[in-house]
Design a protein around this motif. Structure first.
Motif, PDB file in Angstrom:
ATOM      1  N   ASN A  32       0.797  -1.235   0.000  1.00  0.00           N
ATOM      2  CA  ASN A  32       0.000   0.000   0.000  1.00  0.00           C
ATOM      3  C   ASN A  32       0.822   1.274   0.000  1.00  0.00           C
ATOM      4  OD1 ASN A  32      -2.381  -1.468  -0.061  1.00  0.00           O
ATOM      5  ND2 ASN A  32      -2.648  -1.426   2.150  1.00  0.00           N
ATOM      6  N   GLY A  33       2.009   1.217  -0.584  1.00  0.00           N
ATOM      7  CA  GLY A  33       2.810   2.416  -0.700  1.00  0.00           C
ATOM      8  C   GLY A  33       2.428   3.219  -1.940  1.00  0.00           C
ATOM      9  N   SER A  34       3.080   4.363  -2.093  1.00  0.00           N
ATOM     10  CA  SER A  34       2.857   5.183  -3.283  1.00  0.00           C
ATOM     11  C   SER A  34       4.071   6.065  -3.521  1.00  0.00           C
ATOM     12  CB  SER A  34       1.602   6.051  -3.142  1.00  0.00           C
ATOM     13  OG  SER A  34       1.759   6.997  -2.107  1.00  0.00           O
ATOM     14  N   PHE A  35       4.360   6.316  -4.785  1.00  0.00           N
ATOM     15  CA  PHE A  35       5.448   7.187  -5.215  1.00  0.00           C
ATOM     16  C   PHE A  35       6.752   6.910  -4.465  1.00  0.00           C
ATOM     17  CE2 PHE A  35       7.680  11.094  -6.324  1.00  0.00           C
ATOM     18  CZ  PHE A  35       7.405  11.123  -7.690  1.00  0.00           C
ATOM     19  N   GLY A  36       7.144   5.649  -4.495  1.00  0.00           N
ATOM     20  CA  GLY A  36       8.400   5.269  -3.865  1.00  0.00           C
ATOM     21  C   GLY A  36       8.207   4.185  -2.828  1.00  0.00           C
ATOM     22  N   THR A  37       8.126   2.920  -3.281  1.00  0.00           N
ATOM     23  CA  THR A  37       7.958   1.788  -2.373  1.00  0.00           C
ATOM     24  C   THR A  37       8.966   0.719  -2.771  1.00  0.00           C
ATOM     25  OG1 THR A  37       5.599   2.254  -2.152  1.00  0.00           O
ATOM     26  CG2 THR A  37       6.341   0.063  -1.497  1.00  0.00           C
ATOM     27  N   GLY A  38       9.747   0.241  -1.800  1.00  0.00           N
ATOM     28  CA  GLY A  38      10.799  -0.698  -2.153  1.00  0.00           C
ATOM     29  C   GLY A  38      11.007  -1.805  -1.145  1.00  0.00           C
ATOM     30  N   GLY A  39      11.611  -2.893  -1.617  1.00  0.00           N
ATOM     31  CA  GLY A  39      11.905  -4.022  -0.751  1.00  0.00           C
ATOM     32  C   GLY A  39      13.019  -3.762   0.235  1.00  0.00           C
ATOM     33  N   ILE A  40      13.773  -2.699   0.047  1.00  0.00           N
ATOM     34  CA  ILE A  40      14.764  -2.244   1.023  1.00  0.00           C
ATOM     35  C   ILE A  40      14.441  -0.819   1.472  1.00  0.00           C
ATOM     36  CG2 ILE A  40      17.188  -1.659   1.415  1.00  0.00           C
ATOM     37  CD1 ILE A  40      16.653  -4.650   1.389  1.00  0.00           C
ATOM     38  N   CYS A  41      14.325   0.104   0.515  1.00  0.00           N
ATOM     39  CA  CYS A  41      14.134   1.517   0.839  1.00  0.00           C
ATOM     40  C   CYS A  41      13.072   2.135  -0.073  1.00  0.00           C
ATOM     41  CB  CYS A  41      15.466   2.251   0.667  1.00  0.00           C
ATOM     42  SG  CYS A  41      15.448   3.992   1.131  1.00  0.00           S
ATOM     43  N   GLY A  42      12.258   3.020   0.477  1.00  0.00           N
ATOM     44  CA  GLY A  42      11.243   3.678  -0.329  1.00  0.00           C
ATOM     45  C   GLY A  42      11.828   4.668  -1.312  1.00  0.00           C
ATOM     46  N   ALA A  43      12.739   5.511  -0.838  1.00  0.00           N
ATOM     47  CA  ALA A  43      13.357   6.516  -1.697  1.00  0.00           C
ATOM     48  C   ALA A  43      14.756   6.830  -1.215  1.00  0.00           C
ATOM     49  CB  ALA A  43      12.522   7.795  -1.731  1.00  0.00           C
ATOM     50  N   SER A  44      15.656   7.057  -2.166  1.00  0.00           N
ATOM     51  CA  SER A  44      17.019   7.458  -1.860  1.00  0.00           C
ATOM     52  C   SER A  44      17.297   8.795  -2.521  1.00  0.00           C
ATOM     53  CB  SER A  44      18.018   6.416  -2.365  1.00  0.00           C
ATOM     54  OG  SER A  44      19.350   6.902  -2.263  1.00  0.00           O
ATOM     55  N   GLN A  45      17.699   9.762  -1.733  1.00  0.00           N
ATOM     56  CA  GLN A  45      18.065  11.072  -2.251  1.00  0.00           C
ATOM     57  C   GLN A  45      19.532  11.322  -1.932  1.00  0.00           C
ATOM     58  OE1 GLN A  45      15.191  13.857  -0.634  1.00  0.00           O
ATOM     59  NE2 GLN A  45      13.592  13.139  -2.009  1.00  0.00           N
ATOM     60  N   GLY A  46      20.371  10.946  -2.894  1.00  0.00           N
ATOM     61  CA  GLY A  46      21.805  11.067  -2.678  1.00  0.00           C
ATOM     62  C   GLY A  46      22.375   9.991  -1.786  1.00  0.00           C
ATOM     63  N   GLY A  47      21.601   8.948  -1.503  1.00  0.00           N
ATOM     64  CA  GLY A  47      22.057   7.888  -0.622  1.00  0.00           C
ATOM     65  C   GLY A  47      22.795   6.785  -1.355  1.00  0.00           C
ATOM     66  N   THR A  48      23.378   5.877  -0.586  1.00  0.00           N
ATOM     67  CA  THR A  48      24.065   4.698  -1.112  1.00  0.00           C
ATOM     68  C   THR A  48      23.410   3.447  -0.548  1.00  0.00           C
ATOM     69  OG1 THR A  48      26.190   5.851  -1.312  1.00  0.00           O
ATOM     70  CG2 THR A  48      26.252   3.450  -1.203  1.00  0.00           C
ATOM     71  N   ILE A  49      22.978   2.568  -1.437  1.00  0.00           N
ATOM     72  CA  ILE A  49      22.392   1.286  -1.038  1.00  0.00           C
ATOM     73  C   ILE A  49      23.243   0.200  -1.670  1.00  0.00           C
ATOM     74  CG2 ILE A  49      20.347  -0.187  -1.103  1.00  0.00           C
ATOM     75  CD1 ILE A  49      18.670   2.355  -1.497  1.00  0.00           C
ATOM     76  N   THR A  50      23.847  -0.653  -0.856  1.00  0.00           N
ATOM     77  CA  THR A  50      24.771  -1.645  -1.394  1.00  0.00           C
ATOM     78  C   THR A  50      24.701  -2.946  -0.623  1.00  0.00           C
ATOM     79  OG1 THR A  50      27.081  -1.999  -2.048  1.00  0.00           O
ATOM     80  CG2 THR A  50      26.713  -0.856   0.034  1.00  0.00           C
ATOM     81  N   ASN A  51      24.945  -4.056  -1.316  1.00  0.00           N
ATOM     82  CA  ASN A  51      24.940  -5.387  -0.717  1.00  0.00           C
ATOM     83  C   ASN A  51      23.638  -5.682   0.023  1.00  0.00           C
ATOM     84  OD1 ASN A  51      27.535  -6.813  -1.249  1.00  0.00           O
ATOM     85  ND2 ASN A  51      28.403  -4.966  -0.339  1.00  0.00           N
ATOM     86  N   CYS A  52      22.525  -5.459  -0.646  1.00  0.00           N
ATOM     87  CA  CYS A  52      21.205  -5.702  -0.060  1.00  0.00           C
ATOM     88  C   CYS A  52      20.376  -6.586  -0.986  1.00  0.00           C
ATOM     89  CB  CYS A  52      20.455  -4.382   0.159  1.00  0.00           C
ATOM     90  SG  CYS A  52      21.244  -3.264   1.352  1.00  0.00           S
ATOM     91  N   TYR A  53      19.390  -7.289  -0.413  1.00  0.00           N
ATOM     92  CA  TYR A  53      18.507  -8.086  -1.266  1.00  0.00           C
ATOM     93  C   TYR A  53      17.102  -8.151  -0.694  1.00  0.00           C
ATOM     94  CZ  TYR A  53      18.816 -12.210   1.851  1.00  0.00           C
ATOM     95  OH  TYR A  53      18.736 -13.082   2.915  1.00  0.00           O
ATOM     96  N   ASN A  54      16.153  -8.472  -1.580  1.00  0.00           N
ATOM     97  CA  ASN A  54      14.755  -8.629  -1.199  1.00  0.00           C
ATOM     98  C   ASN A  54      14.196  -9.909  -1.798  1.00  0.00           C
ATOM     99  OD1 ASN A  54      11.976  -7.773  -0.338  1.00  0.00           O
ATOM    100  ND2 ASN A  54      11.665  -7.791  -2.556  1.00  0.00           N
ATOM    101  N   THR A  55      13.503 -10.687  -0.962  1.00  0.00           N
ATOM    102  CA  THR A  55      12.772 -11.857  -1.443  1.00  0.00           C
ATOM    103  C   THR A  55      11.286 -11.742  -1.117  1.00  0.00           C
ATOM    104  OG1 THR A  55      13.107 -13.124   0.608  1.00  0.00           O
ATOM    105  CG2 THR A  55      14.798 -13.324  -1.094  1.00  0.00           C
ATOM    106  N   GLY A  56      10.892 -10.661  -0.458  1.00  0.00           N
ATOM    107  CA  GLY A  56       9.496 -10.483  -0.050  1.00  0.00           C
ATOM    108  C   GLY A  56       8.647  -9.836  -1.126  1.00  0.00           C
TER     109      GLY A  56
END
Length: 401
Positions: free
Chosen positions: A218-242
């Motif tokens: 039930n998210g909107s405009f930015g829904t993720g299996g790790i993070c909804g939104a990244s603004q200048g962020g770093t996302i590394t070595n992550c995974y989603n199975t859900g």
């Protein structure tokens, strides 16, 4: 915990004459007459009986938390202004012994998120279970907001239900210039704009070594299996199975990647869904990749998860790609490197702009180690590993040690 307390004592002098007193160190004197009151102040140390034990780690003091009472005590301290105190979990903590089932909310203890946190919180690979947040307000999670200097690590959130109207994640609703590592979610996260399994939104911070096996919905405009939104962020070595579902902009890793954000060495095998009639942009890794205020990069990522949505807005890696004119009239770039998706999940790897660095692969190529080799190409070490007898696709080495 010890705290300094100023105690004031009052003495009534019943003397027949005047009394002269002096303080040689100050060079001053004063006199008291009959029935006048003298005020004497002393500083003493008083122990807070409800405070958890303390431990020193690398010269810093940490509170040792091993119960729900300790966790609530810690949250109250931070929310009352002590935003830089540190904590370690020394045991698993259960907030509610039963999970939220949609009808039993009144019988559950509701968690008030920790706000404006700037300290270090180390779960030491323990879990917090039965976390219950159910609000239409913003900033939902164990932590509502984590600010610069804040560190959250080695923590699992299980058997929990986290819902908020904006910026919601199991571990943290919003993280600005903080660090999150070694965290995971197996519960339910539900929310509006910027809804992620472990973090709702990261701004100029880092999320590493995190995963999700729970449900995000039930998210909107930015829904993720790790993070909804990244603004200048770093996302590394992550995974989603859900499973991840949203009205629009849903992805396996990050719903929206903006302002120079980087996503690297991540993968999704979960089912990602947006509304098939009016929902836009379903992506295996990212739903919305926009180069505004900085070049973005998505590298060494793959998707084999099922993607559902309006046919014209589904992409194996990233659905919407945009390079608008940024700051001071400069154009920034969208960059992709070594990204792969299962050919049966989408007709294309990216939408909007024809981009290099994204390719489709067959199930056989994922199963026989070909894709694992391609993902490790250009890497100083083997970030992905695969046992072709047991693994149908590559796995991250950091979780295989």
């Amino acid at each position: 915990m010890k705290r300094r307390v100023k105690k004031t004592a009052f003495f009534v002098l019943a003397l027949t004459g005047a009394l002269s007193m002096c303080q040689p160190t100050l060079g001053k004197s004063f006199s008291l007459k009959k029935d006048e009151t003298a005020q004497v102040e002393e500083i003493v140390e008083e122990t807070d009986p409800s405070a958890p034990p303390e431990r020193e780690i690398d010269g810093d003091v940490y509170y040792e938390l091993d119960s729900a009472e300790d966790l609530f005590w810690f949250a109250e301290k931070v929310n009352s202004g002590e935003t830089e105190i540190n904590a370690v979990l020394t045991d698993n903590i259960t907030i509610n012994s039963e999970a939220y089932d949609g009808t039993n909310g009144e019988s559950l203890t509701e968690w008030i998120p920790i706000e404006r946190y700037k300290g270090s919180f180390d779960g030491q690979n323990h879990i917090i279970s039965g976390l219950y947040v159910n609000t239409s307000d913003s900033y939902g999670g164990l932590f509502g907001t984590v600010f610069e200097g804040g560190i959250i690590k080695n923590l699992g959130i299980t058997d929990s239900y986290i819902r908020a109207g904006y910026l919601v994640g199991a571990v943290c609703g919003q993280m600005s210039k903080g660090t999150m590592s070694g965290c995971y979610n197996t519960g339910i996260v539900e929310g509006g704009t910027h809804c992620g399994a472990v973090c709702g939104q990261v701004e100029d911070g880092t999320i590493s070594g995190c995963y999700n096996t729970g449900i995000v919905k039930n998210g909107s405009f930015g829904t993720g299996g790790i993070c909804g939104a990244s603004q200048g962020g770093t996302i590394t070595n992550c995974y989603n199975t859900g499973d991840v579902s949203a009205h629009d902009y849903a992805a396996g890793i990050c719903g929206s990647n903006e302002h120079g954000g980087t996503i690297s060495y991540c993968y999704n095998t979960g089912e990602i869904t947006t509304n098939r009639y009016y929902g836009y942009y379903t992506g295996g890794i990212c739903a919305n990749n926009i180069a505004f205020w900085g070049d973005t990069l998505i590298s060494h990522c793959y998707n084999t998860g099922t993607l559902n949505g309006w046919t014209g807005s589904v992409a194996g890696i990233c659905a919407r790609n945009s390079e608008p004119q940024g700051a001071y009239g400069r154009y920034y770039n969208l960059n992709y490197e070594n990204c792969y998706y299962l050919d049966t999940t989408a007709k294309t790897g990216t939408l909007g702009i024809e981009l290099e660095g994204v390719e489709s692969k067959t199930a056989e190529e994922f199963e026989n180690g070909v894709v694992a080799g391609l993902l490790n190409d250009g890497s100083d070490e083997c970030s992905f590993v695969q046992n072709t007898e047991t693994d149908s696709s590559p796995v991250l080495a950091v979780f295989n040690q």
